[in-house]
Design an enzyme around this catalytic site. Structure first.
Site, short mmCIF file in Angstrom:
data_model
loop_
_atom_site.label_atom_id
_atom_site.label_comp_id
_atom_site.label_asym_id
_atom_site.label_seq_id
_atom_site.Cartn_x
_atom_site.Cartn_y
_atom_site.Cartn_z
N ASP A 441 5.96 2.15 -10.15
CA ASP A 441 5.30 2.03 -8.85
C ASP A 441 4.07 1.16 -9.11
OD1 ASP A 441 4.15 2.72 -6.26
OD2 ASP A 441 2.81 3.99 -7.42
N ASP A 638 6.38 8.53 -3.85
CA ASP A 638 7.23 8.26 -5.03
C ASP A 638 8.11 9.46 -5.38
OD1 ASP A 638 6.03 5.74 -5.46
OD2 ASP A 638 4.33 6.72 -6.42
P1 ADP Z 1 2.73 1.61 -2.60
O1 ADP Z 1 4.22 1.70 -2.78
O2 ADP Z 1 2.21 0.35 -3.21
O3 ADP Z 1 2.02 2.82 -3.09
P2 ADP Z 1 2.70 2.29 0.35
O4 ADP Z 1 4.17 2.53 0.54
O5 ADP Z 1 1.82 3.46 0.41
O6 ADP Z 1 2.43 1.42 -0.99
O7 ADP Z 1 2.21 1.24 1.45
C1 ADP Z 1 2.84 -0.01 1.62
C2 ADP Z 1 2.05 -0.94 2.49
O8 ADP Z 1 1.87 -0.42 3.80
C3 ADP Z 1 0.65 -1.21 2.00
O9 ADP Z 1 0.61 -2.21 1.05
C4 ADP Z 1 -0.06 -1.62 3.31
O10 ADP Z 1 0.18 -2.96 3.56
C5 ADP Z 1 0.62 -0.79 4.36
N1 ADP Z 1 -0.16 0.43 4.65
C6 ADP Z 1 0.19 1.70 4.39
N2 ADP Z 1 -0.75 2.57 4.82
C7 ADP Z 1 -1.75 1.83 5.36
C8 ADP Z 1 -3.03 2.11 5.94
N3 ADP Z 1 -3.49 3.37 6.09
N4 ADP Z 1 -3.77 1.09 6.39
C9 ADP Z 1 -3.35 -0.16 6.25
N5 ADP Z 1 -2.18 -0.51 5.70
C10 ADP Z 1 -1.37 0.45 5.26
MG MG Z 2 1.51 4.62 -5.55
#
Ligand code: ADP
Ligand code: MG
Length: 746
Positions: A441, A638
């Site tokens: 991740d 995850d």
């Molecule tokens: P990762 O797999 O990298 O942990 P997430 O699945 O949590 O990422 O989020 C994916 C994308 O969704 C982020 O990169 C962002 O662009 C958008 N995103 C998610 N939550 C938010 C939020 N609270 N504010 C702004 N963008 C968000």
């Molecule tokens: Mg993460």
């Protein structure tokens, strides 16, 4: 429900099988697993089975059982009273009742061995040196030698070997036969045949029965000693638990036992003292040695508001902490429970040993009978054929085979815990060494997960400040690391009141301020396309930054970029993994440009970007077509992927859900621990295989010697000695080999 019982009285792997069967037959029990090396039973059951009923099921088979000290700390030690109602001899305080039980048992075993040796060794000397048919006959014949041998052999046969009769009786009651039965049948046959020969004038074998019993006991004593060492890691962890705490009651300082600390208590911790329980610092600052829990050797600086872990050492400042987790909820208690559960879980390879063990008794009886028949057919004396068969029965115990896997796994998981790698089961050590694909991740795993705002770019007609204020007002309601970064950046600003907040995982958030409704997030979160803003956004993304867009309907108001720094050790970890032959991938919900930029920084070529949380598990499944997959992650999003992967590896700093789901937890949050975990699993599995080889080797060597293959060359007394020694050595060499893993550099 899960219950762990401490078991006493097991002599050999087959005892564990008997208890497992009895437990599985008990009403309400869905699964049971008895670990011979740990002397523990882990039972999965529902309300229909109480702890008392489970204990009864074990005692009915003839063994002793009690609630396990380590998992049921509270059962064993009622608050404030130590070992109430238990009789503890002086000098053994601080030992839990179940440890005490095992201690008593091993003392008893040693006593029997000493008695056995005191009688058997003179018997052997007399038979070898002072009888005219002795191997090293001195020419001096001891008068009444056979009668003296009878006197010497009797206490060995009936006192020293007492536990074998008990074991045989238990087996008989359960309508089966075990290793004990083999020893009893074998030595009794030799003993009574010799008594008969005493009156009729044949050959006697008193000393053989006596010396064999001594060898079997010696093997067991050495094995018990070494086995108790394999679990040193857990004991060290338990000893870490602080005993006392200083609680603040108003202005007064009161020293109380750690058991009595309640959640919410204010505790005073002076320099050099151990932090009593998990908590939050309410005043003071200090550097804290957390190595015992995280394996990280450098002390960590902590101040007001930071969390502290029980059992870690406060180095130089005086701290006041508020207790947040006490008793069995503390991190330390949790770790101990985790490792114990882990050690109770059987590695698939162990089933192989169990299967062999269960065929063993009947197979040995067949070999013994064949031995007897063969020698009779070859024309030897009845007594000689009998003794050869007896030896086969006694020598054949596959104890070493029963110890091969559990001891190696105990040492392996213990060693892991010491360096901050929690491995949740023997089965996991086995699957880990097969892993070919590593899937990381991004946020919080490869990167630190605490991003900072780097750029605030207004697009429409509004100021930077105003853009930040609107975004922060809405993100205030979100837990996401990006949201936290934005709120941190807006510190000091007066945030607006919002309504109708909604978060869409993997995309972003939305809410209204006054009458205006806003969307914040990635491209998928917007109701509009970016148009001429797209190149600006992409430029930021190609620098490895994550960009979120603030939009009102179809109008793009601005961009906020956050950058998350890659952990210092990520690159090195990935290099090491590649050297180990792994294919490394990255998976993230973030967009492709940012993902590729970060991947490039750490040397990952294969990137899956824009993956929604619910699709991460599917990606894992796809990869599994190509080989065994380990998934590494930290977030709730995850967790399904961690569960789907062959091995789920969670970061210790991650969410509880991830840590519960993961098979391995990296306490130090250092990705270099992944190659170490793989190396550890490979080393442990290598030990298991070596152990199995040695166990089988000694047995296949011991049985033919016992059956008399060497008689023509060595005479009848030397063979039992060699065979007996091989048998005693087999368990010891297996356990010692496992212990060597402790010293291996990982
Ligand atoms: P990762 O797999 O990298 O942990 P997430 O699945 O949590 O990422 O989020 C994916 C994308 O969704 C982020 O990169 C962002 O662009 C958008 N995103 C998610 N939550 C938010 C939020 N609270 N504010 C702004 N963008 C968000
Ligand atoms: Mg993460």
């Amino acid at each position: 429900m899960k219950t762990t019982l401490s078991i006493a009285g097991m002599h050999c792997a087959s005892c564990a099988n008997t208890i497992t069967k009895a437990l599985k037959k008990t009403k309400g029990v869905t699964d049971a697993n008895v670990n011979f090396a740990m002397k523990k039973a882990t039972i999965e059951h529902d309300d229909a089975a109480t702890e008392e009923q489970l204990i009864k099921a074990v005692t009915d088979t003839g063994y002793q059982a009690m609630p396990d000290a380590m998992t049921g700390m509270k059962h064993d030690m009622p608050r404030g009273t130590s070992h109430q109602g238990m009789q503890m001899p002086a000098g053994h305080e601080g030992m839990s009742p179940s440890e005490h039980l095992h201690h008593q048992e091993s003392e008893k075993l040693t006593r029997r061995l000493v008695v056995s040796a005191i009688f058997a060794i003179p018997a052997l000397i007399i038979a070898m040196l002072f009888m005219d048919d002795g191997l090293l006959f001195t020419g001096i014949e001891l008068p009444y030698a056979p009668w003296i041998l009878l006197l010497l052999a009797t206490p060995v046969q009936f006192y020293a070997a007492f536990d074998f009769y008990k074991g045989t009786w238990i087996a008989l009651k359960n309508k089966s036969a075990n290793m004990d039965s083999l020893i009893v049948v074998g030595t009794l046959a030799a003993y009574f045949y010799s008594v008969y020969a005493l009156f009729t004038g044949g050959q006697q074998y008193f000393e053989i029965a006596a010396i064999l019993i001594t060898f079997v006991l010696l093997g067991k004593v050495l094995e018990a000693r070494a086995t108790s060492k394999t679990n040193a890691a857990i004991r060290t962890l338990m000893e870490l638990a602080p005993k006392q705490a200083t609680v603040l009651r108003g202005k007064r300082e009161v020293k109380i036992s750690v058991d009595e600390v309640q959640q919410g208590d204010l505790l005073l911790v002076r320099p050099g003292e151990k932090i009593p329980v998990d908590g939050v610092i309410t005043s003071g600052e200090s550097s804290i040695d957390e190595s015992m829990v995280t394996g990280e050797s450098l002390p960590v600086d902590k101040k007001k508001g930071d969390t502290v872990i029980g059992a870690t050492i406060n180095k130089n400042g005086t701290l006041t902490i508020k207790a947040t987790k006490v008793g069995t909820d503390t991190t330390l208690a949790h770790i101990i429970r985790l490792i114990q559960d882990a050690q109770g879980r059987k590695a698939p390879i162990e089933r192989f040993a169990d299967t062999i063990s269960s065929f063993f008794v009947p197979a040995v009886i067949v070999i013994a009978v064949l031995t007897f028949i063969t020698w009779m057919l070859l024309g030897s004396a009845f007594s000689f054929a009998l003794i050869a068969a007896v030896l086969v029965l006694v020598i054949a115990c596959p104890c070493a085979l029963g110890l091969a896997t559990p001891t190696a796994i105990m040492v392996g998981t213990g060693k892991g815990a010491q360096i901050g790698i929690l491995i949740k089961g023997g089965d996991i050590l086995e699957t880990t060494h097969k892993v070919r694909h590593i899937l990381f991740d991004k946020t919080g795993t490869i990167t630190k997960g605490t991003p900072d705002v780097t750029d605030v770019v207004p697009i429409a007609d509004l100021t930077e400040k105003e853009l930040l204020r609107i975004t922060a007002s809405i993100e205030h309601a979100s837990e996401h690391p990006i949201a936290q970064a934005i709120v941190r950046k807006a510190k000091g600003m007066t945030l607006a009141k919002i309504s109708g907040f909604k978060a869409t995982s993997g995309k972003g958030v939305e809410a209204s301020i006054g009458k205006k409704h806003y969307h914040i997030g990635n491209r998928a979160q917007l109701n509009t396309t970016l148009g001429e803003v797209e190149p600006k956004m992409r430029a930021l993304e190609e620098q490895g930054k994550t960009v979120v867009v603030l939009a009102h309907g179809k109008t793009v108001l601005g961009l906020v970029a956050v950058a998350d720094t890659v952990k210092e050790t990520s690159r090195e970890a990935i290099e090491e993994l590649k050297k180990l032959g792994m294919t490394v991938h990255m998976i993230t919900g973030d967009n492709e440009h940012t993902a590729k930029a970060i991947a490039g920084q750490v040397g990952i070529e294969s990137v899956f970007a824009n993956v929604l949380p619910e699709h991460k598990a599917e990606k894992v499944k796809e990869l599994q077509q190509q080989g065994s997959v380990a998934m590494i992650g930290d977030g709730i999003n995850d967790a399904p992927a961690l569960a789907q992967a062959d091995v789920g590896i969670a970061m210790g700093s991650g969410t509880d859900v991830a840590m519960e789901t993961g098979d391995i937890v990296l306490m130090k949050n250092d990705l270099r621990d992944i190659p170490r975990a793989i190396a550890l699993s490979r080393a442990t599995m290598a030990k298991v295989k070596q152990n199995m080889f040695w166990a089988l080797f000694y047995n296949t060597l011991g049985i033919p010697i016992a059956a008399g293959v060497l008689y023509p060359f060595t005479g009848w007394l030397l063979s039992p000695l060699i065979a007996g020694a091989a048998m005693a050595l087999s368990s010891v060499s297996v356990v010692t080999n496992s212990l060597l893993l402790r010293y291996k550099k990982i």
